[in-house]
Design a protein around this motif. Structure first.
Motif, short mmCIF file in Angstrom:
data_model
loop_
_atom_site.label_atom_id
_atom_site.label_comp_id
_atom_site.label_asym_id
_atom_site.label_seq_id
_atom_site.Cartn_x
_atom_site.Cartn_y
_atom_site.Cartn_z
N THR A 189 4.93 -9.75 6.88
CA THR A 189 4.31 -9.20 5.67
C THR A 189 5.35 -8.79 4.63
O THR A 189 5.25 -9.19 3.45
CB THR A 189 3.43 -7.99 6.02
OG1 THR A 189 2.52 -8.35 7.06
CG2 THR A 189 2.66 -7.53 4.80
N LYS A 248 0.11 -3.11 -2.75
CA LYS A 248 -1.14 -3.55 -2.11
C LYS A 248 -1.47 -4.98 -2.49
O LYS A 248 -1.87 -5.79 -1.64
CB LYS A 248 -2.27 -2.61 -2.52
CG LYS A 248 -3.61 -2.97 -1.90
CD LYS A 248 -4.71 -2.10 -2.47
CE LYS A 248 -6.07 -2.59 -2.00
NZ LYS A 248 -7.17 -1.84 -2.64
N GLU A 285 -1.81 -8.16 0.06
CA GLU A 285 -3.03 -8.98 0.08
C GLU A 285 -2.75 -10.44 -0.23
O GLU A 285 -3.55 -11.31 0.12
CB GLU A 285 -4.05 -8.41 -0.91
CG GLU A 285 -4.62 -7.05 -0.49
CD GLU A 285 -5.54 -6.47 -1.54
OE1 GLU A 285 -5.52 -6.97 -2.69
OE2 GLU A 285 -6.28 -5.52 -1.22
N ALA A 291 -4.65 -1.27 4.01
CA ALA A 291 -4.94 -2.66 4.35
C ALA A 291 -5.57 -2.78 5.73
O ALA A 291 -6.35 -3.71 5.99
CB ALA A 291 -3.66 -3.50 4.29
N TRP A 330 -0.05 -0.24 3.43
CA TRP A 330 -0.20 -0.81 4.77
C TRP A 330 -1.35 -0.14 5.53
O TRP A 330 -2.14 -0.79 6.20
CB TRP A 330 1.10 -0.66 5.54
CG TRP A 330 1.06 -1.20 6.94
CD1 TRP A 330 1.19 -0.49 8.09
CD2 TRP A 330 0.89 -2.57 7.34
NE1 TRP A 330 1.10 -1.32 9.18
CE2 TRP A 330 0.92 -2.60 8.74
CE3 TRP A 330 0.71 -3.75 6.62
CZ2 TRP A 330 0.78 -3.78 9.46
CZ3 TRP A 330 0.56 -4.93 7.34
CH2 TRP A 330 0.60 -4.94 8.73
#
Length: 221
Positions: free
Chosen positions: A141, A112, A116, A37, A34
């Motif tokens: 998310t 990750k 994404e 990102a 996180w």
């Protein structure tokens, strides 16, 4: 014939270490993924290289690094010994730390990828409706990337359970305490006890097959 307790003890220790390690590495992986990102691209390469380095470094190098970092002569090792009354090296928690470190890159990369894969427009819509970053993370998310999260947890469990080199250097091979399946197999072969080694290898294959089958079915949904 292998003794019943002798056979099951390394399996129990491996499962216990892998369970605790996978919980810690999952939390660390979510936080790191996180953070990365949201981090600007400038400087991200250096940070990610450091985070992923255990993936390419030999396990013995990782184990040596942990010995230096947590050894009795380091400030961190001295602090832990002062706090808990004993050094962490060659303990059950050392095996957990080794499992966390070696499995982190795999867990981080999987999480990750999951983050994404989330449609950014959905996150932006949540923000325009007044949701803060924490709310977007928890309510958009995470739910939309749950398959990747679960896969990451299982990957971390499997990797921590199969760890050998770093665990042997940092936690040692103490029967009933830090001796997991890989180290038990190694010592059994070294001593010529091929029967015991074969039983543990079969157990490891079965556990790994079940974990990978679960991940495969999860990803096909």
């Amino acid at each position: 014939m292998i003794d019943h307790e002798q056979f099951w003890t390394p399996i129990y220790i491996s499962l216990k270490i892998a369970t605790v390690a996978s919980i810690f590495v999952f939390i660390l992986g979510v936080c790191a993924a996180w953070y990365m990102a949201r981090k600007p691209r400038k400087g991200r390469l250096i940070v990610e290289t450091i985070l992923l380095s255990p993936l390419v470094l030999p396990p013995t190098v990782v184990g040596f690094g942990l010995l230096v970092l947590f050894g009795r002569n380091s400030w961190l090792g001295k602090g832990i010994e002062w706090l808990f009354g004993q050094p962490i090296v060659f303990t059950w928690w050392a095996a957990v730390i080794a499992g966390v470190v070696v499995s982190f890159p795999l867990v981080y990369q999987t999480i990750k990828t999951g983050f994404e894969s989330v449609d950014k427009e959905l996150e932006e819509i949540a923000r325009t409706m007044g949701a803060g970053e924490a709310q977007v993370f928890w309510h958009v998310t995470l739910p939309l990337s749950w398959r990747f999260l679960l896969s990451a947890f299982m990957f971390g469990f499997a990797r921590a359970m199969g760890e050998f080199g770093a665990t042997l250097m940092f936690a040692g091979n103490i029967p009933g305490k830090t001796e997991n399946i890989p180290t038990a197999i190694y010592l059994a072969v070294e001593s010529g006890d091929m029967r015991s080694a074969t039983y543990w290898v079969i157990a490891m294959i079965i556990i790994s097959f079940l974990l990978l089958s679960f991940i495969h079915k999860l990803n096909k949904r």
